[in-house]
Design a protein around this motif. Structure first.
Motif, PDB file in Angstrom:
ATOM      1  N   LYS A   1       0.831  -1.201   0.000  1.00 23.05           N
ATOM      2  CA  LYS A   1       0.000   0.000   0.000  1.00 23.05           C
ATOM      3  C   LYS A   1       0.869   1.257   0.000  1.00 23.05           C
ATOM      4  CE  LYS A   1      -3.623   0.344   2.626  1.00 23.05           C
ATOM      5  NZ  LYS A   1      -4.593   0.256   3.729  1.00 23.05           N
ATOM      6  N   GLU A   2       1.934   1.253   0.778  1.00 24.45           N
ATOM      7  CA  GLU A   2       2.847   2.399   0.819  1.00 24.45           C
ATOM      8  C   GLU A   2       3.512   2.611  -0.537  1.00 24.45           C
ATOM      9  OE1 GLU A   2       5.542   1.668   4.042  1.00 24.45           O
ATOM     10  OE2 GLU A   2       4.007   2.010   5.557  1.00 24.45           O
ATOM     11  N   LYS A   3       3.885   1.512  -1.198  1.00 25.19           N
ATOM     12  CA  LYS A   3       4.510   1.604  -2.515  1.00 25.19           C
ATOM     13  C   LYS A   3       3.544   2.212  -3.523  1.00 25.19           C
ATOM     14  CE  LYS A   3       6.614  -1.242  -6.157  1.00 25.19           C
ATOM     15  NZ  LYS A   3       6.049  -0.438  -7.194  1.00 25.19           N
ATOM     16  N   TYR A   4       2.292   1.758  -3.531  1.00 30.55           N
ATOM     17  CA  TYR A   4       1.293   2.313  -4.438  1.00 30.55           C
ATOM     18  C   TYR A   4       1.058   3.786  -4.150  1.00 30.55           C
ATOM     19  CZ  TYR A   4       0.040  -2.302  -6.258  1.00 30.55           C
ATOM     20  OH  TYR A   4       0.053  -3.524  -6.860  1.00 30.55           O
ATOM     21  N   PHE A   5       1.035   4.141  -2.873  1.00 30.71           N
ATOM     22  CA  PHE A   5       0.850   5.532  -2.477  1.00 30.71           C
ATOM     23  C   PHE A   5       1.970   6.397  -3.049  1.00 30.71           C
ATOM     24  CE2 PHE A   5       1.274   9.020   0.645  1.00 30.71           C
ATOM     25  CZ  PHE A   5       0.003   9.558   0.564  1.00 30.71           C
ATOM     26  N   GLN A   6       3.210   5.922  -2.923  1.00 35.55           N
ATOM     27  CA  GLN A   6       4.356   6.665  -3.438  1.00 35.55           C
ATOM     28  C   GLN A   6       4.355   6.683  -4.967  1.00 35.55           C
ATOM     29  OE1 GLN A   6       7.836   4.924  -1.710  1.00 35.55           O
ATOM     30  NE2 GLN A   6       7.379   5.663   0.341  1.00 35.55           N
ATOM     31  N   ASP A   7       4.088   5.541  -5.593  1.00 35.71           N
ATOM     32  CA  ASP A   7       4.103   5.447  -7.051  1.00 35.71           C
ATOM     33  C   ASP A   7       3.049   6.334  -7.700  1.00 35.71           C
ATOM     34  OD1 ASP A   7       6.161   3.635  -6.840  1.00 35.71           O
ATOM     35  OD2 ASP A   7       4.949   1.885  -7.352  1.00 35.71           O
ATOM     36  N   ASN A   8       1.940   6.543  -7.019  1.00 33.31           N
ATOM     37  CA  ASN A   8       0.850   7.340  -7.580  1.00 33.31           C
ATOM     38  C   ASN A   8       0.884   8.793  -7.132  1.00 33.31           C
ATOM     39  OD1 ASN A   8      -0.620   5.424  -9.219  1.00 33.31           O
ATOM     40  ND2 ASN A   8      -0.955   4.345  -7.300  1.00 33.31           N
TER      41      ASN A   8
ATOM     42  N   ARG B   1     -22.074   7.172 -10.660  1.00 31.02           N
ATOM     43  CA  ARG B   1     -21.540   8.255  -9.823  1.00 31.02           C
ATOM     44  C   ARG B   1     -20.462   9.068 -10.526  1.00 31.02           C
ATOM     45  NH1 ARG B   1     -21.746   7.085  -3.648  1.00 31.02           N
ATOM     46  NH2 ARG B   1     -23.828   6.207  -3.527  1.00 31.02           N
ATOM     47  N   VAL B   2     -20.235   8.819 -11.809  1.00 36.39           N
ATOM     48  CA  VAL B   2     -19.209   9.559 -12.543  1.00 36.39           C
ATOM     49  C   VAL B   2     -19.700  10.983 -12.783  1.00 36.39           C
ATOM     50  CG1 VAL B   2     -17.945   9.733 -14.720  1.00 36.39           C
ATOM     51  CG2 VAL B   2     -18.237   7.513 -13.635  1.00 36.39           C
ATOM     52  N   LEU B   3     -18.888  11.953 -12.380  1.00 38.51           N
ATOM     53  CA  LEU B   3     -19.199  13.359 -12.606  1.00 38.51           C
ATOM     54  C   LEU B   3     -18.487  13.896 -13.838  1.00 38.51           C
ATOM     55  CD1 LEU B   3     -18.940  14.743  -8.958  1.00 38.51           C
ATOM     56  CD2 LEU B   3     -21.012  14.198 -10.241  1.00 38.51           C
ATOM     57  N   GLY B   4     -17.328  13.323 -14.133  1.00 41.92           N
ATOM     58  CA  GLY B   4     -16.573  13.784 -15.290  1.00 41.92           C
ATOM     59  C   GLY B   4     -15.319  12.964 -15.487  1.00 41.92           C
ATOM     60  N   LYS B   5     -14.756  13.089 -16.677  1.00 42.03           N
ATOM     61  CA  LYS B   5     -13.522  12.370 -17.012  1.00 42.03           C
ATOM     62  C   LYS B   5     -12.536  13.376 -17.568  1.00 42.03           C
ATOM     63  CE  LYS B   5     -15.895   8.078 -18.016  1.00 42.03           C
ATOM     64  NZ  LYS B   5     -16.138   6.996 -18.940  1.00 42.03           N
ATOM     65  N   GLY B   6     -11.296  13.225 -17.151  1.00 41.09           N
ATOM     66  CA  GLY B   6     -10.240  14.113 -17.619  1.00 41.09           C
ATOM     67  C   GLY B   6      -9.059  13.320 -18.132  1.00 41.09           C
ATOM     68  N   SER B   7      -8.005  14.044 -18.427  1.00 37.32           N
ATOM     69  CA  SER B   7      -6.800  13.419 -18.974  1.00 37.32           C
ATOM     70  C   SER B   7      -6.135  12.470 -17.993  1.00 37.32           C
ATOM     71  CB  SER B   7      -5.781  14.497 -19.340  1.00 37.32           C
ATOM     72  OG  SER B   7      -6.357  15.469 -20.147  1.00 37.32           O
ATOM     73  N   TYR B   8      -6.217  12.811 -16.716  1.00 37.82           N
ATOM     74  CA  TYR B   8      -5.465  12.055 -15.729  1.00 37.82           C
ATOM     75  C   TYR B   8      -6.326  11.271 -14.752  1.00 37.82           C
ATOM     76  CZ  TYR B   8      -2.039  15.184 -17.631  1.00 37.82           C
ATOM     77  OH  TYR B   8      -1.247  15.883 -18.503  1.00 37.82           O
ATOM     78  N   GLY B   9      -7.635  11.284 -14.945  1.00 42.72           N
ATOM     79  CA  GLY B   9      -8.461  10.521 -14.030  1.00 42.72           C
ATOM     80  C   GLY B   9      -9.948  10.751 -14.227  1.00 42.72           C
TER      81      GLY B   9
ATOM     82  N   LYS C   1     -11.464  12.104  -7.044  1.00 44.22           N
ATOM     83  CA  LYS C   1     -10.765  11.928  -8.312  1.00 44.22           C
ATOM     84  C   LYS C   1      -9.873  10.700  -8.223  1.00 44.22           C
ATOM     85  CE  LYS C   1      -8.599  14.177 -12.047  1.00 44.22           C
ATOM     86  NZ  LYS C   1      -8.394  15.417 -12.726  1.00 44.22           N
ATOM     87  N   LYS C   2     -10.098   9.767  -9.123  1.00 43.84           N
ATOM     88  CA  LYS C   2      -9.318   8.531  -9.171  1.00 43.84           C
ATOM     89  C   LYS C   2      -8.391   8.621 -10.375  1.00 43.84           C
ATOM     90  CE  LYS C   2      -9.855   3.543  -9.475  1.00 43.84           C
ATOM     91  NZ  LYS C   2     -10.789   2.457  -9.721  1.00 43.84           N
ATOM     92  N   SER C   3      -7.091   8.550 -10.113  1.00 43.96           N
ATOM     93  CA  SER C   3      -6.128   8.707 -11.204  1.00 43.96           C
ATOM     94  C   SER C   3      -6.119   7.481 -12.098  1.00 43.96           C
ATOM     95  CB  SER C   3      -4.721   8.953 -10.661  1.00 43.96           C
ATOM     96  OG  SER C   3      -4.215   7.794 -10.054  1.00 43.96           O
ATOM     97  N   LYS C   4      -5.794   7.731 -13.369  1.00 40.39           N
ATOM     98  CA  LYS C   4      -5.620   6.633 -14.309  1.00 40.39           C
ATOM     99  C   LYS C   4      -4.219   6.079 -14.102  1.00 40.39           C
ATOM    100  CE  LYS C   4      -8.596   8.521 -17.875  1.00 40.39           C
ATOM    101  NZ  LYS C   4      -8.668   9.059 -19.245  1.00 40.39           N
TER     102      LYS C   4
ATOM    103  N   GLU D   1       2.680  13.108 -11.489  1.00 40.04           N
ATOM    104  CA  GLU D   1       3.042  14.477 -11.118  1.00 40.04           C
ATOM    105  C   GLU D   1       2.044  15.468 -11.704  1.00 40.04           C
ATOM    106  OE1 GLU D   1       6.697  17.674 -11.468  1.00 40.04           O
ATOM    107  OE2 GLU D   1       7.103  15.549 -11.777  1.00 40.04           O
ATOM    108  N   GLN D   2       1.643  15.252 -12.946  1.00 43.29           N
ATOM    109  CA  GLN D   2       0.661  16.134 -13.569  1.00 43.29           C
ATOM    110  C   GLN D   2      -0.690  16.006 -12.878  1.00 43.29           C
ATOM    111  OE1 GLN D   2       1.114  14.717 -17.555  1.00 43.29           O
ATOM    112  NE2 GLN D   2       2.611  16.278 -18.085  1.00 43.29           N
ATOM    113  N   PHE D   3      -1.049  14.798 -12.477  1.00 39.79           N
ATOM    114  CA  PHE D   3      -2.292  14.562 -11.754  1.00 39.79           C
ATOM    115  C   PHE D   3      -2.279  15.327 -10.433  1.00 39.79           C
ATOM    116  CE2 PHE D   3      -4.611  11.950  -8.602  1.00 39.79           C
ATOM    117  CZ  PHE D   3      -5.876  12.005  -9.151  1.00 39.79           C
ATOM    118  N   VAL D   4      -1.172  15.268  -9.723  1.00 41.68           N
ATOM    119  CA  VAL D   4      -1.031  15.984  -8.445  1.00 41.68           C
ATOM    120  C   VAL D   4      -1.148  17.488  -8.672  1.00 41.68           C
ATOM    121  CG1 VAL D   4       0.613  16.561  -6.619  1.00 41.68           C
ATOM    122  CG2 VAL D   4       0.244  14.182  -7.261  1.00 41.68           C
ATOM    123  N   ASN D   5      -0.494  17.995  -9.703  1.00 43.82           N
ATOM    124  CA  ASN D   5      -0.581  19.431  -9.996  1.00 43.82           C
ATOM    125  C   ASN D   5      -2.022  19.843 -10.285  1.00 43.82           C
ATOM    126  OD1 ASN D   5       2.145  19.935  -9.667  1.00 43.82           O
ATOM    127  ND2 ASN D   5       2.619  19.523 -11.802  1.00 43.82           N
ATOM    128  N   GLU D   6      -2.734  19.011 -11.022  1.00 43.15           N
ATOM    129  CA  GLU D   6      -4.134  19.281 -11.338  1.00 43.15           C
ATOM    130  C   GLU D   6      -4.979  19.340 -10.061  1.00 43.15           C
ATOM    131  OE1 GLU D   6      -7.314  16.633 -13.587  1.00 43.15           O
ATOM    132  OE2 GLU D   6      -5.664  17.169 -14.911  1.00 43.15           O
TER     133      GLU D   6
END
Length: 105
Positions: free
Chosen positions: A10-17, A53-61, A77-80, A88-93
């Motif tokens: 779980k920690e690895k996924y947290f860091q990787d995402n 329950r989908v409200l919208g879709k974007g480039s990163y999630g 927001k669930k990242s792809k 990094e772009q997802f985080v900035n968004e």
């Protein structure tokens, strides 16, 4: 031993995402109203990421309508899954979104 492996995974996924990057950027930008939830809480809030329950879709999630305890409605927001540069772009968004919504209130 299984429990320790699960926690490390779980920690690895947290860091990787981008989880650590998100925490750092939120702290640097002074965004204090954000909470990072565990996967189980998010699945429950979104009814296992139900398509209804989908409200919208974007480039990163994908953004879902979530309902937390005490009937508090939130956007989740669930990242792809993708390349590390996308996290990094997802985080900035997310940081831009959070800053704009906190300025409105």
């Amino acid at each position: 031993m299984k429990q320790r492996r699960y926690i490390k995974l779980k920690e690895k996924y947290f860091q990787d995402n981008g989880g650590l990057l998100l925490q750092q950027k939120l702290a640097n930008h002074g965004v204090e109203t954000t909470r990072i939830f565990c996967a189980e809480e998010l699945e429950k809030a979104t009814n296992n990421y139900d398509d209804g329950r989908v409200l919208g879709k974007g480039s990163y999630g994908i953004v879902y309508k979530g309902i937390l305890p005490k009937n508090k409605t939130v956007a989740i927001k669930k990242s792809k899954i993708g390349a590390p540069t996308q996290s990094e772009q997802f985080v900035n968004e997310l940081v831009i979104f959070l800053k704009s919504t906190t300025e409105m209130w």
